[in-house]
Design a protein around this motif. Structure first.
Motif, PDB file in Angstrom:
ATOM      1  N   SER A 367       0.401  -1.136  -0.259  1.00 53.96           N
ATOM      2  CA  SER A 367       0.129   0.134   0.009  1.00 53.96           C
ATOM      3  C   SER A 367       0.973   1.566   0.090  1.00 53.96           C
ATOM      4  O   SER A 367       0.873   2.085   0.085  1.00 53.96           O
ATOM      5  N   SER A 368       2.051   1.137   0.028  1.00 58.76           N
ATOM      6  CA  SER A 368       3.151   2.169   0.703  1.00 58.76           C
ATOM      7  C   SER A 368       3.614   2.882  -1.081  1.00 58.76           C
ATOM      8  O   SER A 368       3.653   1.465  -1.525  1.00 58.76           O
ATOM      9  N   GLN A 387       5.713   7.215   1.271  1.00 57.13           N
ATOM     10  CA  GLN A 387       5.112   7.285   1.905  1.00 57.13           C
ATOM     11  C   GLN A 387       4.576   6.203   2.620  1.00 57.13           C
ATOM     12  O   GLN A 387       4.265   5.446   2.213  1.00 57.13           O
ATOM     13  N   LYS A 389       2.032   3.049   4.128  1.00 61.48           N
ATOM     14  CA  LYS A 389       0.744   3.115   4.431  1.00 61.48           C
ATOM     15  C   LYS A 389       0.521   2.133   5.313  1.00 61.48           C
ATOM     16  O   LYS A 389       1.016   0.544   5.524  1.00 61.48           O
ATOM     17  N   GLU A 395      -2.306   7.055   6.228  1.00 63.83           N
ATOM     18  CA  GLU A 395      -0.831   7.378   5.468  1.00 63.83           C
ATOM     19  C   GLU A 395       0.089   6.307   7.250  1.00 63.83           C
ATOM     20  O   GLU A 395      -0.340   7.005   8.849  1.00 63.83           O
ATOM     21  N   TYR A 396       1.239   5.722   7.154  1.00 62.58           N
ATOM     22  CA  TYR A 396       1.677   5.730   8.334  1.00 62.58           C
ATOM     23  C   TYR A 396       2.598   7.000   8.939  1.00 62.58           C
ATOM     24  O   TYR A 396       3.823   7.069   8.413  1.00 62.58           O
TER      25      TYR A 396
END
Length: 726
Positions: A367-368, A387, A389, A395-396
Motif C-alpha cells: 500500500s506504500s 510514504q 501506509k 498514512e503511517y
C-alpha cells in the motif's frame, strides 16, 4: 513416570522391550502397561512427555511397534555402564563364574570373558574373528563402534533358528521364511530389505518435506521476530508521542494557569488602585472638613468679636463648598470586591479522560507509495521519496521500518547501485541513488523485505549532456520560411511556416505531409508562428488570424479560440503557445504585450500583463517555455531579456541579454536555449541563468525545440531547420 529415549524405565530400571507411541516417544512395555492401568482408561492414553492423546489399540500396548534401535542402544548402554563403572563383572562363559572375574568383552557373542575363557575363545576357529575389547574406557569406545544389532529370530515353535527376514503387510508383522509360506501364505509378504527401502524412501521424502516446512517456519519465526521488534519500536514511538502530547498539554495548562493568575493579579491591582484613590479622596475631604470644624470651634471659643467678624464669612463659605463637593461624589466603593473565575472542569475532565486513541493496524508495503524526480541521469543524484501506509491505506506516521532501494542495470552485466536511506521518523523516507551507467534500469524498493507499490519499476538512465560542445549542425532540413518547430513522440518534425501551413518531416529530413493552407477557415492559417505538441494533438499560434487552433497530428481540425482584440481571451498576433503539466495553454499575445493562460478548451484563466511597471513591464513577448518547476519563461523585447513568472503570474527573476530573442526551449534539467533573431545565434543558459555557450553562424533564427528522447536541439533558421546533437 516413563522416561523417553533413555536407558531406564519405571522405577529406575533399564528399558525392557521399548515400544513407540504415534507421537514417536518410546517407553518400555512394562511401563506402558503400568501407566495405562493407572489412567483407568482402556481406550485413550496420554503421552507423559508431550501429553498427546493416543488411542490404545486392540490388544493393548503389546501391539504397539517395537523400537528396535532404542532396544539396541539400551543394550549397548548396559554393557558400557558395566565396563565404565569398574564393577567386578563375572565371566559369562564359566559355570557359576568359578574361574574368576571377566577381563574382556566379546562384541559378537555379547559375553564378558575371564582370562581362561578369552584364551579359549581366541584359539577357537569359530570365534577367532570376533572383536574382543578390554573392560576400560577405550574398550567401551570400541564397543560402540563395533557392536551391531542382533539378528531377530522367529518365536514360533520349531522356527527358533529362522531369521525374521520377511514382512507381512497384511498383518504388519515380521515373519520368517517358513511362516511366510505357511501361516501367511495368502497374505502380502515381502522381503524385509524391500520393505525397508520403501520405508527409507518415504522417510527421506518426509525429511525433505520437513526441511521445507522447517524453512517456512524458520522464515515465519524470523518475520515474527521482526514483527516483535517492530511492535517494540511502535510501542516506543507511540510512548514518545503520548509523553510529548501530555507534555504539551501540561505546558499549555501551566501557561494558561500563569495567564489566568496574571490576569487575576491585574484585575486585583486595578480594583485596589481604584479603591485606594477613592479612599485617599475621602481622607482628604475628611481632613478638609476637620480643619474647618477645628477652626470654627476655636474661633467660637477663643476669638474676639473682631476676630470672628474677620474670619466668620470665610469659614462657612469654604465649609459649604467642601460639603457640596461631598454631595457630588459617590460614597459607595467604586469597585466591587468580587472577582469571579470560571474554571469549569465538569466538561473538560471527561474529554481529557478520553483524550488520545490507540489503533492496531499493520504497515503494508504493497500500500506504500513512492515518487521521484522525472529524469534520471548518469552521475546525477536521484531521489525517491517513500510514504509508508497501513493496510487500510492510511498514512503511517512513524519511522523505524527497514527500507531498501537499489537500481539495477539491464545491461552492463547487471551493475547495481544501492541507495542511501534517510528515515525522517514520520513515516516518510528518502532513498538517494546515483546511477553510474546509462541505459535501461530496474528500480526496486522494499519495506521490511516486501515490494512497495509499483516496485520493481523500469527506468531509463540518460547520459549526462554537455551543451558546451554544440558547434556544427548534424542535420540540415530545407524548409521554406520556418517560424516555429516542435518534435513529435516518434521523432517527426513539425514546422510552422510563413507559407500559411505546417510542414511535417521524418527523422531523416524527408517531407511526409503538409497541413493547412492560407485562409481563415478551420484548419487554415495566416502566418502561423508557434507550435506545440502534446500526445497526438497540435496547438498552433495562428498569428495573422489572431487565434489558437487545435488539430490532430494528421491535420484534422479539432477546436479554435480567440479573435482580434485586447479583451480577455482576445489576441493581437499570438506568436507562441505551450502546454503546462496541468494541460493549461499559455499563449504569447505579442502586440498586446501580455501572456494569457487558458484551460485546455480555451477558457480564459489568467493574464500576465506586460503593460505594468518594473518587473511586470515587457513588450512584444515571443517565445515561451516551462522549466522543471513549472515556472513560465518569457522571451521579451524591450527589455531584451528572459523573464520568469510562476504559473500564478508572480514575477520570480530575469536573466540574459539576448539580441531580439525569438524562441526558447528548456530541458529537463533547467538549461535554457534562446534563439537571438538579431544576434544570429543560439544562447545556452544553465539553470541559474548563466550563459554557458553560444552557437553562432545562424541567420535570423526563430523557433527552438528539444527532442525529449535524446536532447537534440532544433532551430528554425532562415529557410532551414537545423539539428544539433548532444
Amino acid at each position: 513416570m516413563p522416561t523417553p529415549h533413555g536407558n531406564i524405565g519405571a522405577n529406575e530400571q533399564p528399558y525392557k522391550d521399548p515400544r513407540t507411541l504415534p507421537c514417536l516417544h518410546s517407553f518400555c512395555l512394562q511401563c506402558l502397561h503400568h501407566e495405562i492401568e493407572k489412567s483407568g482408561s482402556q481406550q485413550i492414553f496420554q503421552c507423559p512427555i508431550c501429553e498427546r492423546n493416543t488411542s490404545i489399540p486392540v490388544g493393548g500396548a503389546s501391539v504397539l511397534p517395537q523400537n528396535l534401535h532404542l532396544g539396541f542402544e539400551v543394550e549397548v548402554a548396559g554393557y558400557t555402564s558395566q565396563m565404565m563403572n569398574n564393577n567386578e563383572v563375572c565371566c559369562d562363559e564359566c559355570v557359576d563364574g568359578r574361574n574368576g572375574l571377566a577381563e574382556v568383552f566379546c562384541c559378537m557373542c555379547r559375553q564378558f570373558l575371564c582370562k581362561l575363557c578369552r584364551d579359549h575363545h581366541s584359539s577357537s576357529r569359530r570365534f577367532s574373528k570376533h572383536k574382543i575389547v578390554l573392560l576400560d574406557q577405550e574398550g567401551a569406545r570400541q564397543l560402540h563402534a563395533t557392536m551391531k544389532p542382533r539378528d531377530h529370530y522367529c518365536s514360533r515353535p520349531n522356527h527358533e533358528e529362522n531369521k525374521l527376514n520377511f514382512y507381512c503387510e497384511t498383518c504388519s508383522l515380521l515373519v520368517c521364511l517358513h511362516c511366510s509360506t505357511a501361516t501367511h501364505k495368502t497374505h502380502t509378504v515381502k522381503e524385509i530389505c524391500t520393505v525397508a527401502k520403501t520405508h527409507q524412501m518415504k522417510i527421506t521424502e518426509a525429511l525433505e518435506d520437513a526441511k521445507e516446512v522447517v524453512a517456512k517456519l524458520t522464515g515465519a519465526m524470523d518475520e515474527n521476530n521482526k514483527m516483535m521488534k517492530q511492535v517494540e519500536i511502535s510501542k516506543q514511538t507511540a510512548s514518545l508521542a503520548i509523553n510529548k502530547a501530555f507534555e504539551i498539554l501540561q505546558q499549555t495548562l501551566e501557561e494558561r494557569k500563569k495567564t489566568l493568575l496574571s490576569e487575576l493579579e491585574a484585575i486585583s491591582l486595578s480594583k485596589t488602585t481604584a479603591l485606594t484613590l477613592q479612599k485617599e479622596q475621602f481622607e482628604k475631604m475628611v481632613g478638609d472638613i476637620g480643619h474647618y470644624t477645628d477652626m470654627a470651634s476655636q474661633i467660637l471659643q477663643t476669638h474676639t468679636d473682631h476676630e470672628i467678624v474677620a474670619l466668620g464669612g470665610l469659614i462657612p463659605t469654604e465649609m459649604q463648598a467642601t460639603l457640596e463637593r461631598v454631595q457630588t461624589i459617590s460614597l459607595t466603593p467604586n469597585q466591587h470586591y468580587n472577582i469571579t473565575v470560571s474554571v469549569q472542569t465538569d466538561d473538560l475532565i471527561p474529554k481529557l479522560l478520553k483524550f488520545g486513541n490507540l489503533f492496531e493496524f499493520y504497515l503494508s508495503a504493497s500500500s506504500s507509495t513512492w515518487m521521484s524526480t522525472s529524469v534520471v541521469k548518469v552521475g546525477t543524484r536521484y531521489d525517491v521519496k517513500i510514504q509508508s501506509k497501513t493496510s487500510e491505506g492510511a498514512e503511517y506516521r512513524y519511522g523505524g521500518v527497514e527500507v531498501k532501494g537499489e537500481m539495477r542495470s539491464k545491461t552492463h552485466n547487471g551493475a547495481v547501485v544501492y541507495g542511501e536511506v534517510e528515515d525522517h521518523r514520520d513515516g516518510t523516507y528518502t532513498i538517494t541513488l546515483t546511477p553510474q551507467t546509462a541505459g535501461p534500469h530496474q528500480l526496486l524498493i522494499t519495506m521490511d523485505g516486501q515490494n512497495v507499490q509499483n516496485s520493481p519499476n523500469d527506468l531509463d538512465v540518460r547520459p549526462k549532456r554537455d551543451y558546451r560542445i554544440l558547434c556544427n549542425a548534424q542535420q540540415v532540413i530545407q524548409c521554406n520560411k520556418p517560424r516555429g518547430v516542435a518534435i513529435f513522440d516518434n521523432g517527426d518534425i513539425y514546422v510552422v511556416s510563413e507559407n500559411h501551413c505546417i510542414y511535417v518531416f521524418d527523422q531523416t529530413g524527408q517531407m511526409k505531409n503538409t497541413i493547412g493552407s492560407s485562409g481563415s477557415g478551420n484548419g487554415q492559417f495566416s502566418y502561423p508562428s508557434g507550435i506545440s505538441i502534446k500526445g497526438d494533438v497540435l496547438y498552433v499560434a495562428d498569428s495573422g488570424n489572431h487565434r489558437v487552433q487545435k488539430l490532430t497530428s494528421s491535420g484534422k481540425f479539432l477546436h479554435k479560440f480567440g479573435q482580434l482584440g485586447s479583451g480577455q481571451g482576445q489576441f493581437f498576433c499570438p506568436v507562441s503557445v505551450i502546454i503546462d503539466y496541468n494541460n493549461k495553454l499559455i499563449v504569447s499575445d505579442h502586440n498586446n504585450h501580455r501572456i494569457q493562460i487558458f484551460n485546455e478548451n480555451g477558457g480564459w484563466l489568467l493574464t500576465i500583463d506586460g503593460n505594468g511597471s518594473g518587473n511586470y513591464s515587457f513588450e512584444h513577448p515571443w517565445g515561451l517555455a516551462l522549466d522543471p518547476q513549472g515556472n513560465i519563461h518569457v522571451a521579451s523585447r524591450r527589455p531584451n531579456t528572459i523573464k520568469v513568472f510562476t504559473k500564478e503570474g508572480v514575477y520570480v527573476t530575469m536573466y540574459g541579454d539576448p539580441n531580439h530573442p525569438g524562441g526558447i526551449a528548456i530541458d529537463d534539467e533547467g538549461y535554457s536555449f534562446v534563439s537571438e533573431y538579431s544576434g544570429n545565434c543560439l544562447s545556452i543558459y544553465d539553470p541559474e541563468g548563466n550563459k554557458i555557450h553560444t552557437v553562432g553562424n545562424l541567420k535570423n533564427p526563430y523557433g527552438t525545440a528539444l527532442d525529449p528522447r535524446d536532447g537534440s536541439v532544433f532551430i528554425a533558421n532562415c529557410n532551414t531547420v537545423l539539428k544539433y546533437c548532444v
